[in-house]
Design a protein around this motif. Structure first.
Motif, PDB file in Angstrom:
ATOM      1  N   UNK A 295       3.457  10.270  -9.412  1.00  0.00           N
ATOM      2  CA  UNK A 295       2.720  10.547 -10.937  1.00  0.00           C
ATOM      3  C   UNK A 295       2.092  11.965 -10.651  1.00  0.00           C
ATOM      4  N   UNK A 296       1.673  12.424  -9.486  1.00  0.00           N
ATOM      5  CA  UNK A 296       1.166  13.790  -9.356  1.00  0.00           C
ATOM      6  C   UNK A 296       2.062  14.712  -9.450  1.00  0.00           C
TER       7      UNK A 296
ATOM      8  N   UNK B 287       0.964  -1.241  -0.009  1.00  0.00           N
ATOM      9  CA  UNK B 287      -0.028  -0.195  -0.165  1.00  0.00           C
ATOM     10  C   UNK B 287       0.747   1.333   0.065  1.00  0.00           C
ATOM     11  N   UNK B 288       1.912   1.255   0.853  1.00  0.00           N
ATOM     12  CA  UNK B 288       2.599   2.308   0.755  1.00  0.00           C
ATOM     13  C   UNK B 288       3.357   2.579  -0.461  1.00  0.00           C
TER      14      UNK B 288
ATOM     15  N   UNK C 207       3.864   5.692  -5.691  1.00  0.00           N
ATOM     16  CA  UNK C 207       3.709   5.723  -6.996  1.00  0.00           C
ATOM     17  C   UNK C 207       2.655   6.993  -7.350  1.00  0.00           C
ATOM     18  N   UNK C 208       1.604   6.799  -6.661  1.00  0.00           N
ATOM     19  CA  UNK C 208       0.621   7.823  -6.909  1.00  0.00           C
ATOM     20  C   UNK C 208       1.380   9.256  -6.552  1.00  0.00           C
ATOM     21  N   UNK C 209       1.981   9.507  -5.634  1.00  0.00           N
ATOM     22  CA  UNK C 209       2.403  10.796  -5.282  1.00  0.00           C
ATOM     23  C   UNK C 209       3.684  11.237  -6.280  1.00  0.00           C
TER      24      UNK C 209
ATOM     25  N   UNK D 132      -0.966  17.088 -12.897  1.00  0.00           N
ATOM     26  CA  UNK D 132      -1.503  17.706 -11.667  1.00  0.00           C
ATOM     27  C   UNK D 132      -0.365  18.900 -11.130  1.00  0.00           C
TER      28      UNK D 132
ATOM     29  N   UNK E  25       2.303   1.803  -3.312  1.00  0.00           N
ATOM     30  CA  UNK E  25       1.135   2.535  -4.225  1.00  0.00           C
ATOM     31  C   UNK E  25       1.183   3.857  -4.143  1.00  0.00           C
ATOM     32  N   UNK E  26       1.026   4.262  -2.739  1.00  0.00           N
ATOM     33  CA  UNK E  26       0.666   5.669  -2.471  1.00  0.00           C
ATOM     34  C   UNK E  26       1.942   6.554  -2.977  1.00  0.00           C
TER      35      UNK E  26
END
Lengths: 176, 313
Positions: free
Chosen positions: A163-164, A153-154, A159-161, A169, A156-157
Motif C-alpha cells: 500500500x505504501x 503478521x508477515x 500488504x502495508x508495504x 506515500x 499484514x506487513x
C-alpha cells in the motif's frame, strides 16, 4: 639404538609402567608410524601445488554456495533444494580442510580414535534435537505466544508495504 | 629406527642415567594429542550450538529473511574467502618452518594474523550495522517487536511521547523546508502521518502495520534487498522508534550468539599467532605452529558451516 633409552626408562619405571611390554608396544607403534608416510615432518605432507589446488577448490565451492543467492539459481521457489545443496557444499569444504589443511589424510590410525567418537557424539546430539523442531510451537510460554510473529503478521506487513508503494506515500516520494 | 624413535616424540636424552619416559598411547606428540582432544570437545560444542540454531530456525513460525535484518550475503561470502586464505597461509607458514625458512614462515604467520584481524574488522562492521538499526539481543526486547500489534503501537506512542523526542520533532517542524534535504522533507511529512496514526483513537490493525512499514520497511526480496532506504529511523537516526521484524528477536539472539562465539575463537587464535610471532619459526617450533594451525583450521571449519546457515538459509 633408540630402543635403549626406552628400555632403560621402562626398567626405571619398574612396576608402574609394566616395563618390557610397553616398550615393545611403543617400538611396534613407532615402526607402524615409520611405515606410514605421516611421520612427523620428515616427509612433506603435501606439496605447495596440492595446497593451492585445495585452496582453489574451496574458493570455487564458496562461490557455488553463494550462487544459490544469485538470480541465476534455478530453484529459487524451493529453498529446500538450495539448503541441501549448500550443506553438501559445506560438508565437502569441511572435508577438504580437515583432510588436507589439518593433515588428517596423512596421519596414522590414531585419527580415527579421536575424530570418530567426537563426530558420532556431534551427530547424535544434533539428531536428538530434531524432535524439538516439531514440538517447538506446540507448547510455548504465554508471553511468547502473545508476542511471537505468525505468518499472518508477515502478510499484514507485506500488504502495508504494498500500500505504501502504490499509495499516497509513494506518490509523495516521487514528487520531491 | 632412528626416525621412528624421533617420530614417537620422545626426548632422546636418556643416556645419562635413568630418565622417566612418558609412554604415549598414541603415536603423536603430547601437544598435538591435547589439541585434538580439545578440538573434539569443540566439535561437540559447536554441534550443540548449530543444532540448537537449526531447531530454533526451522521450528519458528516465522524467521526473518536475511535482508530484513540487514545481512549482506556478499560481505559474508567475502569473509569466508578471507578465512580460507588465512587457513592457507598458516599451512604455508608450517611448511616454511619445517623447511627451516624462518623469515618466510614469519611472513606467512604475519599474513595469517593480518587476515584474521581483517575478518574481525569486517565482522565488527557488520555488527555495527546491526546495532545502528536497533537490531541486537535484549530481554525482554530491545527495539525489535515481532508483530505490529497493540504492544507495538503503545511502544511507538511511548517513544513519540518522550520529552526529548517531542523537542526534536518540534525543532524539525519549525525548520524551513529550504534547510532540509528532500529526504528529510518527505520524512517529516511521513513522521507527521505516523504521529497521527499512532495517537489516533480509532486505530486499526492495518494502521499499525503501516506505521511499522514507515519506521523500517522490510525490504522485498524481489527488489534485490536494497529497498530498505527511507525508513523513518534511517532518515532521522535520533528517532529510534521501535521496529517490527517478524522473528527478529530470536534471530538476533542466535546470530549474535553463534557469530560471537566464533569471533571469540578468532580472537584467541590471533593471540596465539601473536605469541608465535615472538619465536624463531624454525623446525624446532614447527609443532607449535602445527597445533596453532589445527586450531585455526577448526575456526575456519566452523565458519564454513556458519556462513550458509546464517546468511543464505
Amino acid at each position: 639404538m633408540p630402543t635403549s633409552p626406552l628400555d632403560d626408562s621402562a626398567a626405571a619405571h619398574g612396576p608402574i609402567t609394566a616395563p618390557g611390554h610397553l616398550a615393545e608396544a611403543a617400538v611396534a607403534d613407532g615402526d607402524a608410524a615409520a611405515v606410514q608416510p605421516a611421520g612427523h615432518g620428515e616427509e612433506s605432507h603435501g606439496s605447495l601445488a596440492q595446497y593451492l589446488a585445495v585452496f582453489a577448490a574451496l574458493c570455487f565451492l564458496t562461490t557455488m554456495s553463494f550462487f544459490t543467492y544469485s538470480s541465476y539459481w534455478p530453484w529459487r521457489d524451493e529453498p529446500q533444494v538450495g539448503w541441501a545443496f549448500m550443506m553438501a557444499v559445506s560438508c565437502t569444504k569441511a572435508l577438504l580442510v580437515v583432510l588436507f589443511f589439518m593433515h588428517v589424510l596423512w596421519e596414522a590410525n590414531w585419527k580415527y580414535v579421536l575424530t570418530i567418537p567426537a563426530a558420532m557424539m556431534a551427530i547424535f546430539l544434533a539428531v536428538m534435537l530434531i524432535p524439538d523442531i516439531g514440538l517447538r510451537n506446540r507448547m510455548v510460554a504465554q508471553e511468547r505466544a502473545l508476542h511471537m510473529a505468525r505468518p499472518a503478521d508477515v502478510s499484514l506487513l507485506e500488504r502495508a508495504a504494498k500500500a505504501a508503494n502504490e499509495g499516497p506515500h509513494h506518490a509523495d516520494d516521487h514528487d520531491h | 629406527m632412528d626416525a621412528s624413535a624421533a617420530s614417537l616424540g620422545h626426548d632422546s636424552h636418556g643416556h645419562h642415567g635413568p630418565v622417566l619416559q612418558y609412554q604415549p598411547g598414541l603415536p603423536l606428540t603430547r601437544g598435538k594429542l591435547i589439541m585434538w582432544l580439545f578440538l573434539s570437545t569443540e566439535i561437540m560444542f559447536f554441534a550443540a550450538l548449530l543444532g540448537s540454531y537449526v531447531v530454533l530456525r526451522f521450528g519458528a513460525a516465522v524467521w526473518p529473511k536475511p535482508h530484513h535484518v540487514h545481512l549482506s550475503e556478499p560481505i559474508g561470502a567475502f569473509n569466508t574467502f578471507v578465512l580460507i586464505c588465512s587457513s592457507v597461509t598458516v599451512v604455508l607458514a608450517l611448511e616454511a618452518a619445517r623447511a627451516n625458512k624462518r623469515s618466510l614462515a614469519k611472513i606467512w604467520m604475519l599474513t595469517t594474523l593480518v587476515l584474521g584481524a581483517f575478518f574481525l574488522g569486517i565482522k565488527a562492521y557488520e555488527y555495527s550495522a546491526k546495532f545502528s538499526h536497533g537490531i541486537y539481543p535484549a530481554a525482554p526486547r530491545g527495539l525489535i517487536y515481532e508483530r505490529p500489534d497493540l504492544y507495538y503501537g503503545s511502544a511507538v506512542r511511548a517513544r513519540l511521547g518522550e520529552p526529548a523526542i517531542i523537542d526534536r520533532m518540534k525543532e524539525l517542524d519549525a525548520r524551513p523546508e529550504t534547510e532540509l534535504t528532500s529526504d528529510e522533507v518527505n520524512g517529516r511529512r511521513r513522521l507527521q502521518q505516523v504521529r497521527e496514526m499512532a495517537m489516533s483513537a480509532d486505530q486499526q490493525a492495518f494502521d499499525l502495520a503501516v506505521i511499522a512499514d514507515q519506521v523500517m520497511p522490510l525490504p522485498d526480496d524481489a527488489a534485490g534487498g536494497h529497498g530498505h532506504g527511507g525508513g523513518l529511523n534511517e532518515t532521522f537516526p535520533w528517532l529510534q522508534l521501535p521496529i517490527v521484524i517478524p522473528g527478529g528477536n530470536m534471530w538476533a539472539s542466535t546470530y549474535f550468539l553463534l557469530t560471537g562465539f566464533h569471533a571469540i575463537h578468532v580472537i584467541v587464535g590471533l593471540i596465539v599467532f601473536g605469541i608465535l610471532l615472538l619465536y624463531e619459526l624454525g623446525p624446532k617450533h614447527a609443532g607449535m605452529i602445527e597445533n596453532a594451525g589445527l586450531y585455526w583450521h577448526f575456526v575456519d571449519l566452523v565458519w564454513i558451516f556458519l556462513f550458509p546457515l546464517l546468511y543464505l538459509f
